[in-house]
Design an enzyme around this catalytic site. Structure first.
Site, short mmCIF file in Angstrom:
data_model
loop_
_atom_site.label_atom_id
_atom_site.label_comp_id
_atom_site.label_asym_id
_atom_site.label_seq_id
_atom_site.Cartn_x
_atom_site.Cartn_y
_atom_site.Cartn_z
CG ASP A 247 -2.17 0.86 0.99
OD1 ASP A 247 -3.22 0.29 0.61
OD2 ASP A 247 -2.09 2.09 1.16
CB CYS A 334 -14.72 -0.77 -6.74
SG CYS A 334 -13.37 0.39 -6.56
#
Length: 390
Positions: A247, A334
């Protein structure tokens, strides 16, 4: 109450169950809306004057109207919100054993412009439209009556508010900690709701993370765009021998370490942009048995399709290079503007370019606390493929 009349035939979508009205669908000759306060409650009517329902209007936005109810005589008060919230709660209580879920998913729960995530007795609320912003006192009153939270965090910092002409702000009501506890399928986590991403946790991937059960035992797992390590920690609970998180946020990776330790595991973390980290890991000769690629929406607007599609392709290309023989790739999107068929095409193309044989084992979508409104395609946005790369 103001009555806003639509042009001829522009009522068809509402009659089919949709909740949205665009500015070019309004008969501004019959009912001029310029100067009306953004978010004002109004009745919407067809060209003959027949009332279609009650909603709110924002004359400065392209998507300028949202329907709250098809009942012309409804009163939008605290009681009305209580009934909608209770209906939303009944669904979640039926599905989830603990009070950790998306409590309200906007249009799909008949509350356009409202998002509520529940962490037991703490709520994180987003008001994304001018209409819901004006109705905020009623929303907060109804939430308090239905759920009796000890604290409510208003994280009104979404890009949708800018489109509505609204400013961003954060507001704390009651007792709201920096980090909250939650349970997903029996696994304990901590989520940083004050400083984390969006509302603090991504409940929509719950069912897809459950799928790790079949693939994690004895595996080395890499969680890309890990945020606070939900995929990785769930994999460890399912028997993974090694877990690693990628991340760009130090806060996220620190939280991933906390969540791993909370469950008795250790996690290797890699901070940086995903593509850069994946290339570095490949250069180091790393291989994983399971790689999860779960990026944020890379195609937020239709005009971003080409660049976003290439970004999805590049991420999956690098992930495939890190997969051991017979490895499992879990690839997600998404982005509403990316069809599942397009993500599947990318996966096939990148697998063939790498000389690997792709098998699609499972397909997934959003969890039940993100229900799909059958008349609003935009409410069905999450795609997930579980693939084997031979």
């Amino acid at each position: 109450m103001l009555t806003v009349k639509l042009k001829k035939n522009e009522d068809r979508r509402l009659r089919a169950g949709h909740l949205w009205i665009y500015s070019n669908e309004i008969d501004i000759t019959e009912t001029p809306i310029k100067g009306v306060e953004a978010g004002t409650l109004c009745r919407f009517a067809d060209t003959r004057g027949k009332i279609l329902g009650i909603g709110y209007i924002n004359p400065t936005a392209l998507l300028c109207g949202r329907l709250l109810t098809g009942k012309a005589d409804a009163t939008i008060d605290v009681g009305w919100f209580q009934r909608r919230l209770q209906s939303a709660l009944n669904l979640r209580k039926r599905v989830y054993p603990t009070p950790h879920y998306r409590m309200v998913f906007g249009d799909s729960d008949g509350l356009p412009g409202l998002v509520v995530d529940r962490y037991d007795d703490v709520l994180v609320v987003q008001l994304t439209t001018a209409g819901m912003e004006l109705l905020k006192p009623l929303v907060l009153d109804a939430l308090t009556r239905v759920l009796k939270p000890r604290g409510i965090l208003l994280r009104n910092d979404t890009s949708a508010r800018e489109i509505e002409g609204l400013s961003s702000y954060e507001e704390v009501i009651g007792d709201v900690p920096e980090v909250v506890d939650l349970v997903e399928s029996g696994v304990a986590f901590k989520a940083p709701i004050r400083g984390g991403q969006k509302t603090g946790w991504f409940y929509d991937q719950h069912l897809n993370r459950d799928r790790l059960d079949s693939y994690s035992k004895g595996s080395r797992v890499l969680d890309v765009f890990s945020y606070v390590g939900a995929w990785a920690v769930r994999a460890a609970r399912f028997g993974a021998t090694e877990i690693a998180c990628v991340d760009s946020s130090k806060l996220a990776l620190d939280s991933a370490k906390v969540n791993a330790e909370l469950n008795g595991f250790t996690v290797e973390t890699h901070q940086g942009e995903a593509l850069d980290v994946l290339k570095r890991l490949r250069g180091e000769g790393k291989l994983y048995d399971v790689v999860v690629v779960d990026p944020p929406a890379l195609i937020k607007r239709k005009r971003d399709t080409d660049a976003g599609t290439e970004h999805y392709a590049a991420l999956n290309r690098q992930a495939i290079q890190l997969l051991a023989p017979d490895g499992i790739l879990i690839s997600c999107s998404c982005s509403f503007h990316m069809e599942a068929s397009e993500l599947q095409r990318i996966l096939l193309r990148e697998a063939r370019a790498a000389g690997r044989r792709l098998q699609i084992l499972e397909q997934g979508g959003q969890a039940q606390d993100h229900p799909v409104h059958p008349a609003i395609p935009e409410t069905k946005y999450l795609k997930s493929f579980v693939c084997r790369l031979a």
